[in-house]
Design an enzyme around this catalytic site. Sequence first.
Site, PDB file in Angstrom:
ATOM      1  N   CYS A 110      43.414  57.039  41.978  1.00 26.05           N
ATOM      2  CA  CYS A 110      43.123  56.073  40.910  1.00 26.05           C
ATOM      3  C   CYS A 110      41.823  56.522  40.247  1.00 26.05           C
ATOM      4  O   CYS A 110      40.778  56.612  40.894  1.00 26.05           O
ATOM      5  CB  CYS A 110      43.002  54.672  41.514  1.00 26.05           C
ATOM      6  SG  CYS A 110      42.661  53.426  40.273  1.00 26.05           S
ATOM      7  N   CYS A 124      38.922  40.760  37.258  1.00 29.63           N
ATOM      8  CA  CYS A 124      38.529  42.133  37.579  1.00 29.63           C
ATOM      9  C   CYS A 124      37.040  42.233  37.866  1.00 29.63           C
ATOM     10  O   CYS A 124      36.211  41.769  37.086  1.00 29.63           O
ATOM     11  CB  CYS A 124      38.886  43.045  36.404  1.00 29.63           C
ATOM     12  SG  CYS A 124      38.240  44.702  36.600  1.00 29.63           S
ATOM     13  N   CYS A 339      43.137  47.233  43.655  1.00 27.77           N
ATOM     14  CA  CYS A 339      43.164  47.033  42.203  1.00 27.77           C
ATOM     15  C   CYS A 339      42.179  45.956  41.767  1.00 27.77           C
ATOM     16  O   CYS A 339      42.138  44.867  42.341  1.00 27.77           O
ATOM     17  CB  CYS A 339      44.557  46.583  41.779  1.00 27.77           C
ATOM     18  SG  CYS A 339      45.653  47.961  41.653  1.00 27.77           S
TER      19      CYS A 339
HETATM   20  S1  SF4 Z   1      41.114  45.181  34.435  1.00 31.46           S
HETATM   21 FE1  SF4 Z   1      40.676  47.195  33.523  1.00 31.46          FE
HETATM   22  S2  SF4 Z   1      40.391  46.715  31.347  1.00 31.46           S
HETATM   23 FE2  SF4 Z   1      40.208  44.753  32.424  1.00 31.46          FE
HETATM   24  S3  SF4 Z   1      37.986  44.536  32.792  1.00 31.46           S
HETATM   25 FE3  SF4 Z   1      38.903  45.538  34.605  1.00 31.46          FE
HETATM   26  S4  SF4 Z   1      38.592  47.732  34.249  1.00 31.46           S
HETATM   27 FE4  SF4 Z   1      38.377  46.690  32.277  1.00 31.46          FE
END
Ligand code: SF4
Length: 348
Positions: A110, A124, A339
């Site tokens: 990744c 995130c 993730c």
């Molecule tokens: S999921 Fe991907 S695009 Fe969204 S804030 Fe996290 S790193 Fe950035």
Amino acid sequence: MSELKAHKPDLRDLSAMEVQDLMVRLGEKPYRARQILAWLYRRGAREISAMTDLSKELRRRLSEAASLFWYEPIKVEEAGDGTRKFLHQMADGALVESVLMPEEDHSTLCVSTQVGCRQGCRFCRTASLGFQRNLTPAEIMGQVLVARDLAEPDKPLTNLVFMGMGEPLDNLDFVCLALDNILGEYGLQMSQRKVTVSTVGRVDKLPEFARATTAALAVSLNAPNDELRSRLMPVNHRYGLDRLKEALMAYPLKPTRRITLEYVLLGGVNDQPEHAKQLMRFCHGLRCKVNLIAFNPFPKAEFRAPLPDEVAAFQNALVEHHITALVRRPRGADISAACGTLAARHHA
Ligand code: SF4
């Protein structure tokens, strides 16, 4: 490339053609470029002085015109499932993480494309860093070369997912240059089917991306209606689901290829039966498959993981309607490598 050319470039910031141009500028025959490219990618040279089939004089002149940096991790964490998270330090001190996931007979990396991220997705962890800067092609490629060296010999690195820190299409030029060298004849020659770039849905950039590369496309969808998606992913205010679907329908796919829709299941938020139904409507007519990922909570996260039954019910609902839906195994959750949990903090 103008941003890069102002400085002494890293040789891995250059396309194969630019390496050839550099050789001509140094008064060498163009074929020398192939020798250098073999050192850069096939042989994974860590410094220019290691290119021993070039004369000392040429190596000296090459070192004056360009640099070569090796992104050896300054920290490696290993999870119980064998996943390894690498912390790389860039020449300016910026910290970036990549995650190597061993499978049965190969490994997947990744890859990160930015230091931090400006997209602000609420589930995130990288978003909490804000945006610092784009990674250069050499910094992107550096993660790949290091992982290739560190992968277990019986599980070679064959697959890449651009799903680490950053939004790849916010750094399109550099990402595409790195992809050229990852897929190209004089580069790593990785399979275009095994290199996947994931976007939040930069609808405006998709045509340019499709023209620039044959790498596979994934879209981080995460919500099947505009109200919810706008709440979770600010990009949806600009490019709502209708526009996103229109862009994906128009995306030039080869006959056997499909777009991957990534869907992080947030307990009680987007994992209910009505959401599955709305997602089916979004998928209708689209050549796609859905990857379901159970949310991995991190400190101060405002969401919880979904219940296993809810994950199974969500998947079944899609599968019953003939939509390919896979539940991705969470990897490296015990070292914050899963993730959406990369944050590149150096807590040695
Ligand atoms: S999921 Fe991907 S695009 Fe969204 S804030 Fe996290 S790193 Fe950035």
